[in-house]
Scaffold this active site. Sequence first.
Site, short mmCIF file in Angstrom:
data_model
loop_
_atom_site.label_atom_id
_atom_site.label_comp_id
_atom_site.label_asym_id
_atom_site.label_seq_id
_atom_site.Cartn_x
_atom_site.Cartn_y
_atom_site.Cartn_z
N LEU A 191 3.00 -15.34 -9.93
CA LEU A 191 2.45 -14.59 -10.71
C LEU A 191 3.12 -13.19 -10.74
O LEU A 191 3.08 -12.49 -9.67
CB LEU A 191 0.99 -14.34 -10.85
CG LEU A 191 -0.02 -15.55 -11.14
CD1 LEU A 191 -1.28 -15.40 -11.14
CD2 LEU A 191 0.67 -16.34 -12.37
N GLY A 211 1.62 -11.28 -5.26
CA GLY A 211 2.23 -10.37 -4.39
C GLY A 211 1.34 -9.57 -3.71
O GLY A 211 0.66 -8.65 -4.57
N ASP A 215 3.16 -0.67 -4.13
CA ASP A 215 4.36 0.02 -4.05
C ASP A 215 4.58 1.46 -4.94
O ASP A 215 5.64 1.84 -5.09
CB ASP A 215 5.33 -0.96 -4.39
CG ASP A 215 5.26 -1.56 -5.82
OD1 ASP A 215 4.68 -1.35 -6.35
OD2 ASP A 215 6.35 -1.93 -6.11
N LYS A 216 3.61 1.41 -5.96
CA LYS A 216 3.89 2.50 -6.97
C LYS A 216 4.92 2.44 -7.70
O LYS A 216 5.83 3.49 -8.21
CB LYS A 216 3.85 4.07 -6.27
CG LYS A 216 2.62 4.20 -5.25
CD LYS A 216 1.44 4.31 -5.74
CE LYS A 216 0.25 4.73 -4.77
NZ LYS A 216 -1.17 4.59 -5.15
N ASN A 217 5.51 1.08 -8.12
CA ASN A 217 6.52 0.99 -8.85
C ASN A 217 7.91 1.19 -8.22
O ASN A 217 9.01 1.61 -9.00
CB ASN A 217 6.39 1.54 -10.25
CG ASN A 217 5.55 0.77 -11.25
OD1 ASN A 217 5.34 -0.52 -10.98
ND2 ASN A 217 4.86 1.43 -12.26
N ARG A 218 8.16 1.31 -7.01
CA ARG A 218 9.07 1.68 -6.33
C ARG A 218 10.16 0.45 -6.33
O ARG A 218 11.26 0.68 -6.33
CB ARG A 218 9.02 2.04 -4.83
CG ARG A 218 8.38 3.39 -4.74
CD ARG A 218 8.27 4.06 -3.13
NE ARG A 218 7.96 2.92 -2.22
CZ ARG A 218 6.54 2.79 -1.85
NH1 ARG A 218 5.51 3.70 -2.48
NH2 ARG A 218 6.38 1.82 -0.91
N TYR A 219 9.70 -0.69 -6.20
CA TYR A 219 10.54 -2.07 -6.26
C TYR A 219 10.36 -2.79 -7.31
O TYR A 219 9.55 -3.43 -7.78
CB TYR A 219 10.02 -2.95 -4.99
CG TYR A 219 10.02 -1.95 -3.70
CD1 TYR A 219 11.30 -1.77 -3.02
CD2 TYR A 219 8.83 -1.64 -3.11
CE1 TYR A 219 11.22 -1.23 -1.92
CE2 TYR A 219 9.00 -1.01 -1.99
CZ TYR A 219 9.98 -0.69 -1.28
OH TYR A 219 9.97 -0.19 -0.06
N LEU A 237 0.72 -13.00 -16.45
CA LEU A 237 -0.33 -13.14 -17.02
C LEU A 237 -0.35 -12.77 -18.56
O LEU A 237 0.61 -11.83 -18.69
CB LEU A 237 -1.63 -12.23 -16.52
CG LEU A 237 -2.01 -12.45 -15.19
CD1 LEU A 237 -3.07 -11.31 -14.56
CD2 LEU A 237 -2.40 -13.70 -14.91
N LYS A 249 1.15 1.35 -16.97
CA LYS A 249 -0.02 1.21 -16.25
C LYS A 249 0.33 0.02 -15.13
O LYS A 249 1.05 -0.73 -15.08
CB LYS A 249 -1.25 0.62 -16.82
CG LYS A 249 -1.76 1.82 -18.02
CD LYS A 249 -1.89 3.18 -17.39
CE LYS A 249 -2.51 4.20 -18.62
NZ LYS A 249 -3.18 5.32 -17.98
#
Length: 310
Positions: A191, A211, A215-219, A237, A249
Amino acid sequence: MDVTNPGDEPAPSTKRHRPNTPITKGPSVDDFTPTTMTLDAFNQLSRNQKKKILRQELWDQRSGEFREKQRAKRSVLRKRHKQRVKLGEVPAKRKLDEQERSGHKIIIDMDFDDKMHDTEIKSICSQLVRCYSTNRHGPLFVDLHITKLHERCRARFDKAIADHTEWPESRIKFHDTEVLDVFGTDKLVYLTADSPNEITELDTQKVYVVGGLVDKNRYKRLTLDKAEQMGVAHARLPIGQYVQMASRKVITVNQIFEILVKFVETGDWKQAFLEVIPQRKFNEGKGGGAKVVKGVVAEDAEDVDQDAED
């Protein structure tokens, strides 16, 4: 959490963590002699690094006293909870034999230890505890597997969540091995919000992988890339059909797990999303938050990261 600059490093957290709690008593860095390194090595550090070492050593010295206070506090809370149960204010805790096995299988893939900061390691471990709690107390439970729990996450569990070894394996099972060592590739569905595919049902013959990452959207594409490297199916989803948030978000790992369990219980994606995702995420940002059309809250799924946040 709003993410306006996904590529930037995360802003310093305003949350208080015990090793970084401001010191009100004890020595200053100017007259402190460390026990974990030589004084010469300590003196070569920056003042902020010295403060961090000082805080950590003082915490190590006082942690026993702190834990005793926490145990006493939990004892009081347990007694208060039992009283509320007797008064009918809250439902009683379900016994294991009062839960029904759904047959669904979910894996939380923890093979991202090297991608997280120390505070994020603490956060993801706390989220795993919440996942176990969700699976332990609902009317239905799924087969929950935690794979590749190693390095800092393993150390965190062994030190701060030591009673995890007593959790029933029927509700959560820990593996030191990789996802592919537990289930075959033909059964796995990873997912990830980056997948172009979208699931509509949860199949008891499939194993759904989340997962385990903060990671605060770093990767970008990290979990999708891993799914492709593993040669397994992937999907996202169906958030885009039911939920609209005013800005980009992220939702936490435990929220994703709760959504999946809620859907298993109800068979209703809309109900699962609206009951689990905090209302503040519908009401923030430009345009006054979510738009409701025909009783359904709709969203562009590209604007939601289904991996994790703190």
